[in-house]
Design an enzyme around this catalytic site. Structure first.
Site, PDB file in Angstrom:
ATOM      1  N   ASN A  35       1.095  -1.677   0.181  1.00 17.35           N
ATOM      2  CA  ASN A  35       0.328  -0.131  -0.558  1.00 17.35           C
ATOM      3  C   ASN A  35       0.776   1.115   0.320  1.00 17.35           C
ATOM      4  O   ASN A  35       1.676   1.169   1.283  1.00 17.35           O
ATOM      5  CB  ASN A  35      -0.896   0.387   1.782  1.00 17.35           C
ATOM      6  CG  ASN A  35      -1.650   1.045   1.281  1.00 17.35           C
ATOM      7  OD1 ASN A  35      -1.622   2.176   1.042  1.00 17.35           O
ATOM      8  ND2 ASN A  35      -3.360   0.798   1.473  1.00 17.35           N
ATOM      9  N   HIS A  46      -3.220   0.701  -3.299  1.00 13.68           N
ATOM     10  CA  HIS A  46      -3.800  -0.774  -2.170  1.00 13.68           C
ATOM     11  C   HIS A  46      -2.121  -1.161  -2.773  1.00 13.68           C
ATOM     12  O   HIS A  46      -1.962  -1.701  -3.749  1.00 13.68           O
ATOM     13  CB  HIS A  46      -5.088  -1.212  -2.536  1.00 13.68           C
ATOM     14  CG  HIS A  46      -5.578  -0.556  -1.779  1.00 13.68           C
ATOM     15  ND1 HIS A  46      -7.175  -0.915  -1.409  1.00 13.68           N
ATOM     16  CD2 HIS A  46      -5.880   1.349  -1.286  1.00 13.68           C
ATOM     17  CE1 HIS A  46      -8.090   0.101  -1.042  1.00 13.68           C
ATOM     18  NE2 HIS A  46      -7.318   1.197  -0.424  1.00 13.68           N
ATOM     19  N   GLU A  48      -2.440  -4.964  -3.353  1.00 12.81           N
ATOM     20  CA  GLU A  48      -2.890  -5.921  -3.909  1.00 12.81           C
ATOM     21  C   GLU A  48      -2.637  -4.999  -5.704  1.00 12.81           C
ATOM     22  O   GLU A  48      -2.450  -5.619  -7.035  1.00 12.81           O
ATOM     23  CB  GLU A  48      -4.302  -6.515  -4.052  1.00 12.81           C
ATOM     24  CG  GLU A  48      -4.165  -7.028  -3.380  1.00 12.81           C
ATOM     25  CD  GLU A  48      -5.118  -5.954  -1.928  1.00 12.81           C
ATOM     26  OE1 GLU A  48      -5.470  -6.712  -1.330  1.00 12.81           O
ATOM     27  OE2 GLU A  48      -4.572  -5.340  -1.819  1.00 12.81           O
ATOM     28  N   SER A  73      -7.393  -8.944   3.882  1.00 13.77           N
ATOM     29  CA  SER A  73      -8.669  -9.213   3.176  1.00 13.77           C
ATOM     30  C   SER A  73      -8.857  -8.427   1.512  1.00 13.77           C
ATOM     31  O   SER A  73      -9.091  -6.975   1.953  1.00 13.77           O
ATOM     32  CB  SER A  73      -9.677  -9.476   4.057  1.00 13.77           C
ATOM     33  OG  SER A  73     -11.054  -9.657   2.799  1.00 13.77           O
ATOM     34  N   CYS A  75     -10.287  -5.442  -0.816  1.00 13.98           N
ATOM     35  CA  CYS A  75     -11.424  -4.610  -0.369  1.00 13.98           C
ATOM     36  C   CYS A  75     -12.154  -4.525  -1.868  1.00 13.98           C
ATOM     37  O   CYS A  75     -11.927  -5.424  -2.848  1.00 13.98           O
ATOM     38  CB  CYS A  75     -10.726  -2.792  -0.117  1.00 13.98           C
ATOM     39  SG  CYS A  75      -9.935  -2.536  -2.219  1.00 13.98           S
ATOM     40  N   CYS A  78      -9.717  -4.267  -5.462  1.00  9.39           N
ATOM     41  CA  CYS A  78      -8.759  -5.314  -5.606  1.00  9.39           C
ATOM     42  C   CYS A  78      -9.928  -5.914  -5.764  1.00  9.39           C
ATOM     43  O   CYS A  78      -9.112  -6.786  -7.091  1.00  9.39           O
ATOM     44  CB  CYS A  78      -7.927  -4.990  -4.092  1.00  9.39           C
ATOM     45  SG  CYS A  78      -6.848  -3.413  -3.394  1.00  9.39           S
ATOM     46  N   ASP A 138      -8.200   5.061   4.505  1.00  6.33           N
ATOM     47  CA  ASP A 138      -7.690   3.580   2.898  1.00  6.33           C
ATOM     48  C   ASP A 138      -9.213   3.262   3.450  1.00  6.33           C
ATOM     49  O   ASP A 138      -9.309   2.572   1.343  1.00  6.33           O
ATOM     50  CB  ASP A 138      -7.035   3.038   4.373  1.00  6.33           C
ATOM     51  CG  ASP A 138      -6.051   2.127   2.786  1.00  6.33           C
ATOM     52  OD1 ASP A 138      -5.155   2.690   2.190  1.00  6.33           O
ATOM     53  OD2 ASP A 138      -6.015   1.401   2.937  1.00  6.33           O
TER      54      ASP A 138
END
Length: 141
Positions: A35, A46, A48, A73, A75, A78, A138
């Site tokens: 991130n 982010h 990912e 996990s 979002c 992503c 975020d």
């Protein structure tokens, strides 16, 4: 997952949010990231997204055969990228501090494995406690 955790820790050292990710294809890491919203003043980087960006353009077959490792996990944003590129397997470090769109991923045939890794849980719990406003920004809360 170790490489994703290393990325998350790098982000934390840089003053960012400790979420890391790696994209693995054919048993090797082809993209890694963390991130960087704070560091780069970005609205989309982010962990990912950064890993996907750093993997560069890939044929669809590469994404379909890849595994995305992420310390938290995914979002909605992503998750959308995972679905768009046809990644079929996601390994999540933890979802105790935040549950993203795992149900949507599963409903679209993506295998989602959640490890509840103690290091990932500790990193995010500690960060959220110390930085609640930044964390809420975020995740769009």
């Amino acid at each position: 997952m170790r490489a994703a955790i290393d990325e998350a820790q790098a982000g934390l050292r840089e003053g960012g949010i400790p979420i890391g990710s790696v994209l693995v294809a054919g048993g090797r890491i082809i993209g890694r990231g963390h991130n960087r919203r704070v560091q780069r003043g970005s609205v989309v980087l982010h962990g990912e997204m950064d890993a996907l960006e750093n993997a560069g353009r890939q044929p669809a077959t590469v994404y379909r055969e890849s595994i995305l490792y992420t310390t938290l996990s995914p979002c909605a944003m992503c998750t959308g990228a995972i679905l768009l590129y046809g990644i079929r397997h996601v390994v999540v470090g933890e979802n105790q501090t935040f549950v993203g769109d795992e149900a949507l991923l599963r409903s679209r045939g993506v295998v989602v494995d959640v490890l509840q890794d103690a290091t990932c849980v500790h990193m995010m719990t500690t960060f959220i406690r110390a930085n609640p406003r930044l964390w809420n920004e975020d995740i769009g809360a």
